[in-house]
Design an enzyme around this catalytic site. Structure first.
Site, short mmCIF file in Angstrom:
data_model
loop_
_atom_site.label_atom_id
_atom_site.label_comp_id
_atom_site.label_asym_id
_atom_site.label_seq_id
_atom_site.Cartn_x
_atom_site.Cartn_y
_atom_site.Cartn_z
N ARG A 79 -17.96 -4.02 9.57
CA ARG A 79 -16.61 -3.71 10.03
C ARG A 79 -16.59 -2.36 10.73
NH1 ARG A 79 -12.77 -4.90 4.88
NH2 ARG A 79 -11.84 -2.95 5.63
N ARG B 158 0.83 -1.21 0.00
CA ARG B 158 0.00 0.00 0.00
C ARG B 158 0.86 1.26 0.00
NH1 ARG B 158 -4.80 -2.39 1.98
NH2 ARG B 158 -6.25 -1.09 2.98
N ARG C 19 -21.70 -2.89 3.16
CA ARG C 19 -21.01 -4.17 3.25
C ARG C 19 -21.30 -4.85 4.59
NH1 ARG C 19 -14.81 -4.33 2.09
NH2 ARG C 19 -14.86 -2.54 3.48
P1 AP5 Z 1 -8.42 -3.80 3.96
O1 AP5 Z 1 -9.18 -4.84 4.63
O2 AP5 Z 1 -7.37 -4.18 2.97
O3 AP5 Z 1 -9.45 -2.81 3.33
P2 AP5 Z 1 -9.45 -2.01 1.92
O4 AP5 Z 1 -8.31 -2.06 1.02
O5 AP5 Z 1 -9.78 -0.68 2.42
O6 AP5 Z 1 -10.39 -2.79 1.07
P3 AP5 Z 1 -11.81 -3.25 1.43
O7 AP5 Z 1 -11.77 -4.54 2.17
O8 AP5 Z 1 -12.56 -2.12 2.09
O9 AP5 Z 1 -12.47 -3.36 0.00
P4 AP5 Z 1 -12.34 -4.38 -1.20
O10 AP5 Z 1 -11.74 -3.65 -2.36
O11 AP5 Z 1 -11.72 -5.67 -0.79
O12 AP5 Z 1 -13.87 -4.55 -1.53
P5 AP5 Z 1 -14.90 -5.77 -1.25
O13 AP5 Z 1 -14.60 -6.89 -2.18
O14 AP5 Z 1 -15.01 -6.07 0.21
O15 AP5 Z 1 -7.68 -2.86 5.02
C1 AP5 Z 1 -8.30 -2.44 6.20
C2 AP5 Z 1 -7.29 -1.69 7.07
O16 AP5 Z 1 -6.18 -2.55 7.42
C3 AP5 Z 1 -6.61 -0.47 6.44
O17 AP5 Z 1 -7.43 0.68 6.54
C4 AP5 Z 1 -5.33 -0.36 7.27
O18 AP5 Z 1 -5.57 0.17 8.54
C5 AP5 Z 1 -4.94 -1.82 7.43
N1 AP5 Z 1 -4.08 -2.32 6.36
C6 AP5 Z 1 -4.37 -3.33 5.49
N2 AP5 Z 1 -3.37 -3.52 4.61
C7 AP5 Z 1 -2.42 -2.61 4.93
C8 AP5 Z 1 -1.16 -2.29 4.36
N3 AP5 Z 1 -0.67 -2.94 3.30
N4 AP5 Z 1 -0.44 -1.29 4.93
C9 AP5 Z 1 -0.90 -0.63 6.00
N5 AP5 Z 1 -2.11 -0.86 6.58
C10 AP5 Z 1 -2.86 -1.85 6.04
O19 AP5 Z 1 -16.24 -5.07 -1.78
C11 AP5 Z 1 -16.78 -3.96 -1.06
C12 AP5 Z 1 -18.31 -4.11 -0.99
O20 AP5 Z 1 -18.84 -4.01 -2.32
C13 AP5 Z 1 -18.78 -5.48 -0.46
O21 AP5 Z 1 -19.98 -5.27 0.24
C14 AP5 Z 1 -19.05 -6.30 -1.74
O22 AP5 Z 1 -20.05 -7.28 -1.52
C15 AP5 Z 1 -19.52 -5.23 -2.71
N6 AP5 Z 1 -19.12 -5.47 -4.10
C16 AP5 Z 1 -17.99 -6.07 -4.54
N7 AP5 Z 1 -17.94 -6.06 -5.88
C17 AP5 Z 1 -19.07 -5.42 -6.29
C18 AP5 Z 1 -19.60 -5.06 -7.58
N8 AP5 Z 1 -18.95 -5.36 -8.71
N9 AP5 Z 1 -20.78 -4.41 -7.63
C19 AP5 Z 1 -21.45 -4.09 -6.48
N10 AP5 Z 1 -21.01 -4.40 -5.23
C20 AP5 Z 1 -19.83 -5.04 -5.15
#
Ligand code: AP5
Length: 221
Positions: free
Chosen positions: A163, A91, A130
């Site tokens: 979450r 990241r 979500r």
């Molecule tokens: P992390 O868990 O990695 O969260 P994120 O990157 O913010 O990603 P998300 O999990 O929010 O989203 P996603 O893209 O995976 O979407 P999803 O598939 O769930 O990180 C959380 C925290 O951990 C960070 O803030 C930080 O504090 C820490 N952290 C993690 N990695 C780090 C790093 N490398 N360095 C430092 N800190 C770190 O989909 C989202 C929603 O949309 C779901 O409800 C899903 O059902 C829906 N959805 C999915 N696809 C579609 C579609 N095509 N159409 C409609 N709805 C959809």
């Protein structure tokens, strides 16, 4: 043919985790989510979990050295001949540099980086709706991917929850952290010629097909 070794990059809520789970099943690769790994540490009350809890719940990135150590240790346990998807790591540029060094040492360089994009308003709508399973981590969406029974995981019957970092104010902090610290990785991987754009603004099955097409092409090289 080398197994695909991939990064899923992009802002929060763009569907990286949803597609990583689908691709892991489709291509028989390991999917590792940095966020899931941290949330498991927090849930289990480990010393690392206690150290990172404040960062994760406030939407800030955890320090590079902590997350890098967690992820490189996990990668070290992957079978050497198995492909993988890193969802949410790296990241920052220092994380990407540490990853490159770790993968070079292992002799398993990246095959590609898939960069998911979606406009902020749609991101907020997806994230605030979500729900995740407290037992198996399966992801749902009240608007777009609802469970069959309200509040219950289709897969394992576990309870669905929101979450702590999916509140709208925390999402704003996460998006700001993405803009400041993660956007430079787009350029970093683009100059290496391994960046592939994914339009995340489509129904999950359509995005799935596009992602699978990119991976199939990488596998064929
Ligand atoms: P992390 O868990 O990695 O969260 P994120 O990157 O913010 O990603 P998300 O999990 O929010 O989203 P996603 O893209 O995976 O979407 P999803 O598939 O769930 O990180 C959380 C925290 O951990 C960070 O803030 C930080 O504090 C820490 N952290 C993690 N990695 C780090 C790093 N490398 N360095 C430092 N800190 C770190 O989909 C989202 C929603 O949309 C779901 O409800 C899903 O059902 C829906 N959805 C999915 N696809 C579609 C579609 N095509 N159409 C409609 N709805 C959809």
């Amino acid at each position: 043919m080398a197994p695909p070794r991939l990064i899923f990059l992009g802002p929060p809520g763009t569907g990286k985790g949803t597609q990583a789970a689908r691709m892991a099943a489709r291509f028989d690769v390991v999917a590792l989510s940095s966020g899931d790994a941290l949330r498991a540490e927090i849930r289990n009350g480990t010393p690392l979990g206690q150290q990172v809890n404040e960062y994760v719940s406030s939407g800030a990135l955890v320090p590079d050295e902590l997350i890098t150590s967690v992820i490189l240790t996990a990668i070290g346990k992957f079978p050497a001949d198995k492909g993988f998807i890193l969802d949410g790591f790296p990241r920052t540029v220092p994380q990407a540099q540490a990853l490159a060094a770790g993968l070079a040492e292992r002799g398993t360089p990246l095959s590609g980086v898939l960069n998911f994009s979606l406009e902020p308003q749609k991101i907020i709508r997806r994230i605030t709706n979500r729900r995740i399973c407290s037992n198996c981590n399966a992801t749902y969406n009240l608007l777009f991917l609802p469970p069959e029974r309200e509040g219950v995981c289709d897969r394992c019957g576990g309870t669905l929850m929101q979450r702590v970092d999916d509140r709208e104010d925390v999402v704003a902090t996460r998006l700001a952290a993405y803009e400041e610290l993660t956007v430079p990785l787009v350029e970093y991987y683009s100059t290496q010629g391994i960046l592939h754009e994914i339009d995340a603004d489509a129904p999950p099955d359509v995005v799935e097909q596009n992602v699978a097409d990119v991976i199939a092409e990488l596998k064929g090289r």
